[in-house]
Design a protein around this motif. Structure first.
Motif, PDB file in Angstrom:
ATOM      1  N   LEU A  30       0.830  -1.205   0.000  1.00 54.77           N
ATOM      2  CA  LEU A  30       0.000   0.000   0.000  1.00 54.77           C
ATOM      3  C   LEU A  30       0.861   1.250   0.000  1.00 54.77           C
ATOM      4  N   PHE A  31       1.939   1.230   0.781  1.00 52.20           N
ATOM      5  CA  PHE A  31       2.774   2.412   0.914  1.00 52.20           C
ATOM      6  C   PHE A  31       3.367   2.823  -0.429  1.00 52.20           C
ATOM      7  N   THR A  32       3.711   1.834  -1.272  1.00 52.30           N
ATOM      8  CA  THR A  32       4.258   2.134  -2.597  1.00 52.30           C
ATOM      9  C   THR A  32       3.287   2.985  -3.388  1.00 52.30           C
ATOM     10  N   TYR A  33       2.010   2.607  -3.352  1.00 50.33           N
ATOM     11  CA  TYR A  33       1.011   3.348  -4.098  1.00 50.33           C
ATOM     12  C   TYR A  33       0.725   4.712  -3.486  1.00 50.33           C
ATOM     13  N   VAL A  34       0.724   4.797  -2.171  1.00 50.93           N
ATOM     14  CA  VAL A  34       0.506   6.091  -1.531  1.00 50.93           C
ATOM     15  C   VAL A  34       1.624   7.049  -1.896  1.00 50.93           C
ATOM     16  N   LYS A  35       2.862   6.568  -1.875  1.00 47.67           N
ATOM     17  CA  LYS A  35       3.997   7.411  -2.226  1.00 47.67           C
ATOM     18  C   LYS A  35       3.927   7.844  -3.685  1.00 47.67           C
ATOM     19  N   GLN A  70       0.450 -18.755   9.416  1.00 49.45           N
ATOM     20  CA  GLN A  70      -0.371 -19.192   8.289  1.00 49.45           C
ATOM     21  C   GLN A  70      -0.541 -18.064   7.277  1.00 49.45           C
ATOM     22  N   ILE A  71      -0.773 -16.868   7.782  1.00 49.91           N
ATOM     23  CA  ILE A  71      -0.926 -15.717   6.896  1.00 49.91           C
ATOM     24  C   ILE A  71       0.356 -15.465   6.116  1.00 49.91           C
ATOM     25  N   MET A  72       1.497 -15.572   6.801  1.00 48.73           N
ATOM     26  CA  MET A  72       2.780 -15.387   6.125  1.00 48.73           C
ATOM     27  C   MET A  72       2.968 -16.415   5.016  1.00 48.73           C
ATOM     28  N   GLU A  73       2.581 -17.642   5.271  1.00 50.66           N
ATOM     29  CA  GLU A  73       2.718 -18.697   4.272  1.00 50.66           C
ATOM     30  C   GLU A  73       1.887 -18.403   3.030  1.00 50.66           C
ATOM     31  N   VAL A  74       0.651 -17.940   3.247  1.00 53.51           N
ATOM     32  CA  VAL A  74      -0.228 -17.623   2.113  1.00 53.51           C
ATOM     33  C   VAL A  74       0.327 -16.450   1.310  1.00 53.51           C
ATOM     34  N   LEU A  75       0.784 -15.421   2.006  1.00 48.18           N
ATOM     35  CA  LEU A  75       1.323 -14.249   1.315  1.00 48.18           C
ATOM     36  C   LEU A  75       2.598 -14.604   0.557  1.00 48.18           C
ATOM     37  N   HIS A  82       1.873 -16.576  -2.726  1.00 51.27           N
ATOM     38  CA  HIS A  82       1.347 -15.781  -3.835  1.00 51.27           C
ATOM     39  C   HIS A  82       2.171 -14.523  -4.104  1.00 51.27           C
ATOM     40  N   GLN A  83       3.316 -14.405  -3.422  1.00 54.19           N
ATOM     41  CA  GLN A  83       4.227 -13.264  -3.603  1.00 54.19           C
ATOM     42  C   GLN A  83       3.494 -11.935  -3.426  1.00 54.19           C
ATOM     43  N   VAL A  84       2.739 -11.854  -2.346  1.00 54.04           N
ATOM     44  CA  VAL A  84       1.944 -10.658  -2.054  1.00 54.04           C
ATOM     45  C   VAL A  84       2.585  -9.871  -0.903  1.00 54.04           C
ATOM     46  N   LYS A  85       2.680  -8.575  -1.089  1.00 51.35           N
ATOM     47  CA  LYS A  85       3.160  -7.687  -0.035  1.00 51.35           C
ATOM     48  C   LYS A  85       1.970  -6.892   0.495  1.00 51.35           C
ATOM     49  N   CYS A  99       7.245 -11.109  15.456  1.00 48.65           N
ATOM     50  CA  CYS A  99       6.352 -10.973  14.298  1.00 48.65           C
ATOM     51  C   CYS A  99       6.653  -9.673  13.566  1.00 48.65           C
ATOM     52  N   VAL A 100       6.893  -8.614  14.323  1.00 48.39           N
ATOM     53  CA  VAL A 100       7.210  -7.321  13.720  1.00 48.39           C
ATOM     54  C   VAL A 100       8.493  -7.427  12.905  1.00 48.39           C
ATOM     55  N   LYS A 101       9.491  -8.075  13.468  1.00 44.19           N
ATOM     56  CA  LYS A 101      10.756  -8.254  12.755  1.00 44.19           C
ATOM     57  C   LYS A 101      10.565  -9.085  11.490  1.00 44.19           C
ATOM     58  N   THR A 102       9.727 -10.106  11.583  1.00 46.32           N
ATOM     59  CA  THR A 102       9.463 -10.952  10.412  1.00 46.32           C
ATOM     60  C   THR A 102       8.839 -10.145   9.284  1.00 46.32           C
ATOM     61  N   LEU A 103       7.903  -9.270   9.622  1.00 49.52           N
ATOM     62  CA  LEU A 103       7.248  -8.438   8.609  1.00 49.52           C
ATOM     63  C   LEU A 103       8.267  -7.591   7.854  1.00 49.52           C
ATOM     64  N   VAL A 104       9.203  -7.011   8.586  1.00 48.60           N
ATOM     65  CA  VAL A 104      10.235  -6.186   7.954  1.00 48.60           C
ATOM     66  C   VAL A 104      11.135  -7.048   7.079  1.00 48.60           C
ATOM     67  N   GLU A 105      11.532  -8.202   7.587  1.00 51.38           N
ATOM     68  CA  GLU A 105      12.413  -9.104   6.836  1.00 51.38           C
ATOM     69  C   GLU A 105      11.778  -9.566   5.533  1.00 51.38           C
ATOM     70  N   LYS A 106      10.459  -9.736   5.548  1.00 47.58           N
ATOM     71  CA  LYS A 106       9.749 -10.225   4.362  1.00 47.58           C
ATOM     72  C   LYS A 106       9.324  -9.100   3.416  1.00 47.58           C
ATOM     73  N   GLY A 107       9.608  -7.871   3.786  1.00 52.44           N
ATOM     74  CA  GLY A 107       9.335  -6.751   2.889  1.00 52.44           C
ATOM     75  C   GLY A 107       7.937  -6.187   2.937  1.00 52.44           C
ATOM     76  N   HIS A 108       7.195  -6.464   4.017  1.00 50.16           N
ATOM     77  CA  HIS A 108       5.864  -5.891   4.162  1.00 50.16           C
ATOM     78  C   HIS A 108       5.971  -4.483   4.759  1.00 50.16           C
ATOM     79  N   ASP A 109       4.944  -3.690   4.552  1.00 45.21           N
ATOM     80  CA  ASP A 109       4.910  -2.357   5.149  1.00 45.21           C
ATOM     81  C   ASP A 109       4.380  -2.432   6.572  1.00 45.21           C
ATOM     82  N   LEU A 110       4.919  -1.582   7.434  1.00 49.75           N
ATOM     83  CA  LEU A 110       4.431  -1.475   8.801  1.00 49.75           C
ATOM     84  C   LEU A 110       3.660  -0.171   8.935  1.00 49.75           C
TER      85      LEU A 110
END
Length: 209
Positions: free
Chosen positions: A6-11, A94-99, A102-105, A121-132
């Motif tokens: 989402l952040f990519t599109y907002v920017k 489970q959510i991480m596995e699904v994302l 399907h290569q979804v951020k 969990c917060v660290k995992t999100l950053v490592e996987k390239g999701h927006d916080l």
């Protein structure tokens, strides 16, 4: 499927100088539902496959009312998925596995209590390239707080996440979707973009197909 956060599109939206918010009203819906304690919210629901849409453009203010960003106008057939993380994390893996499959951020809007309770969990999100995203410290109705308290709610989470991961959050979703002119202005004063949603997975409970 949505490949950017989402952040990519907002920017991109801000970079291109767009001064309008696109509000979308869907006449039918197609959703991927992931159950559990993390609330899934779909933002920018723009033409998913055969999805029929009615799009209304409005300025970032309506009369004297300041508006947050509900969705971002793009020409591509994509959606932005976000999660509100304020309670548990039982389905996190489970959510991480699904994302990942399907290569979804996505964007995870987190409360301070969730960050404190689930730092890995917060660290995992950053490592996987999701927006916080910031969802306040304790999930209050921001409209009922003084400006000083509003800032405290945002900055407490911001500083905790930065200290934990080095990540500088720039998106804020007010708890319960409750906002006022003061809340919107506070966000911008703290260099945050106020973010809402235009499709919620809870709608599935009342929709008829």
């Amino acid at each position: 499927m949505y490949k950017k956060s989402l952040f990519t599109y907002v920017k991109d939206w801000v970079k291109n100088g767009v001064n309008k918010v696109r509000l979308s009203r869907a006449s039918s819906h197609q959703e991927i539902i992931i159950g559990g304690q993390l609330a899934v919210i779909v933002v920018c629901a723009l033409l998913i496959g055969h999805l029929s849409m009615e799009v209304v453009e409005v300025s970032s203010t309506y009369g004297n009312r300041e508006l947050p960003i509900y969705s971002v106008g793009i020409t591509e057939k994509k959606i932005a998925i976000s999660f509100d993380a304020a309670w548990g994390a039982e389905d996190f893996n489970q959510i991480m596995e699904v994302l990942d499959k399907h290569q979804v951020k996505t964007t995870f809007f987190m409360t301070g209590e969730w960050v404190e309770k689930y730092p890995e969990c917060v660290k995992t999100l950053v490592e996987k390239g999701h927006d916080l995203g910031n969802h306040s410290a304790s999930h209050p109705d921001m409209t009922k707080l003084s400006k000083e308290k509003q800032k405290e709610q945002i900055l407490k989470v911001h500083n905790a996440v930065k200290e934990l991961t080095g990540y500088e959050m720039e998106l804020f979703r007010p708890p319960y979707g409750a906002y006022s002119n003061e809340v919107i202005r506070t966000c911008y004063e703290l260099n945050y973009y106020p973010i809402q949603w235009d499709v919620d997975t809870l709608y599935i409970k009342v929709m008829t197909f």
